[in-house]
Scaffold this active site. Sequence first.
Site, short mmCIF file in Angstrom:
data_model
loop_
_atom_site.label_atom_id
_atom_site.label_comp_id
_atom_site.label_asym_id
_atom_site.label_seq_id
_atom_site.Cartn_x
_atom_site.Cartn_y
_atom_site.Cartn_z
N GLY A 5 0.59 -1.30 0.00
CA GLY A 5 -0.03 0.27 -0.05
C GLY A 5 0.93 1.21 0.05
O GLY A 5 1.93 1.21 0.46
N GLY A 32 9.07 -3.67 -6.00
CA GLY A 32 8.56 -4.05 -7.14
C GLY A 32 8.22 -3.07 -8.12
O GLY A 32 8.38 -1.86 -7.71
N ASN A 33 7.23 -3.35 -9.04
CA ASN A 33 6.56 -2.45 -9.88
C ASN A 33 5.79 -1.34 -8.97
O ASN A 33 5.98 0.01 -9.30
CB ASN A 33 5.70 -2.95 -10.68
N THR A 76 11.36 -8.26 -7.05
CA THR A 76 10.20 -8.92 -7.33
C THR A 76 10.44 -10.19 -7.63
O THR A 76 11.50 -10.53 -8.48
CB THR A 76 9.26 -8.27 -8.54
N ILE A 77 9.95 -11.26 -6.77
CA ILE A 77 10.50 -12.60 -7.11
C ILE A 77 9.97 -13.18 -8.33
O ILE A 77 10.47 -14.08 -8.84
CB ILE A 77 9.96 -13.53 -5.62
N ASP A 78 8.87 -12.59 -8.84
CA ASP A 78 8.14 -13.17 -10.11
C ASP A 78 9.31 -12.72 -11.47
O ASP A 78 8.92 -13.22 -12.32
CB ASP A 78 7.12 -12.41 -10.46
N GLY A 122 3.92 -16.23 -9.76
CA GLY A 122 3.88 -15.82 -11.07
C GLY A 122 2.37 -15.10 -11.08
O GLY A 122 1.58 -15.93 -12.09
N ILE A 131 9.42 -20.38 -0.17
CA ILE A 131 10.26 -19.81 -1.14
C ILE A 131 10.81 -18.45 -0.73
O ILE A 131 11.92 -17.81 -0.68
CB ILE A 131 9.79 -20.12 -2.70
#
Length: 430
Positions: free
Chosen positions: A90, A114-115, A143-145, A189, A298
């Site tokens: 947030g 991340g983004n 970002t883990i993705d 993902g 993970i």
Amino acid sequence: HRAGPRAWIYFHPMTVRAAIVTCGGLCPGLNDVIRQVVYTLETYGVTDILGIQYGFRGFLDKTLPPIILNRKVVQGIHMRGGSFLGVSRGHPNVEELVDKLEEWGINMLYVIGGNGSHAGASAIYEICYKRKLKIVVVGIPKTIDNDILLIDKTFGFDTAVEEAQRAINAAYVEASSALNGVGIVKLMGRQSGFIAMYATLASGQVDLVLIPEVPFEMDGKNGVLAFMKKRLDKNGNCVVVIAEGAAQNYLEGTGGTDASGNPILGDAGKSVNLQVKSHFKELNIPVDVKYIDPTYMIRARACNSSDHIYCSVLGQNAVHGAFAGYTNFSIGLVNTHYVLLPIPEIIKTARAVDPNSNMWHRCLGSTGQPDFAPGPPEIKPSSYPLSQKRASNLMQMNAMAQPSGPASKQPVKTQGPSKAAQGAKAAQKR
């Protein structure tokens, strides 16, 4: 621009008050980046470093005072997972957040996220620019993705693939030890299937991988369930990997978004799990299905050696860029080079797996799975004889196309000797 230290720096180290904040979800390597940013700031001579607790929330929540950071405080934090500073999702009121930066005298802000977090960092920069504040805003992509544009990979991704591979191998052991065993592994993902793709390649034990970028059908002659039955008939077991953003067309979903603006997805893994059990029950085929969701295992682990190194270099170069006077930039690896990237360029959209890429086709080569999307209509078998089907070249095709009856009665025009041959004959006479 290429990353690295500069000959001239914009800030005098004794005038710098830096702040570090970690936003979004957990990711292996967060503590490594925090630690290296602190180490590099102290190398420059900075003695005033603040750690903001629980993301952007820590700027405005009076119950969460900043933590004073130094080399001694962060010395061993890279040996454990999670975030030493805590995380939250947030975005608070950006104007109030910049007010707090002014109030606390912060002139370097390091945002690890991340983004969504980078979008927040860019919004902070815009307000600082309008107010003519000399505050540099630096993003460090987390970002883990692995779904940030332009960057080869984000930190923590190698560790995530390694841990995901363990889950896949466990699913294979379970499936191969049971009669008609099926192992289903759901990996992270939302929009990008990078973890599923790379973990599938790393394991080599996967029969089927499903990602958001590649459409598929569950039912039908050429669907996923029919392919799984073929694998069970052939091998006696089947291992399926599915990214969390896949199969959403089969789910009702809860709708809405989370605090970071991400869509709240239905549980793809559980959905496929139920469909597999129901399908084989209808076929009266007993299957032993094991479902594994290692998501939080993970995210929460400490990173591996590869990511330790990567995080250290990212942290160092983030500080180098800030001291050079750059702002509204992020740091990343592009074509094996560490570079500074404008934040607006990397948050335009999420990076995704290219279904036509070499890596995806390597993944398909590993699993042997077909294209599950509806294909073109079936082509009727040709009426040509089998020998003509097997003709290896155009000459054979032409030879077989000649009529097999008696020879044609039309006279055949013969060609006389060539001019060269006539000349040679005349020379002999002379």
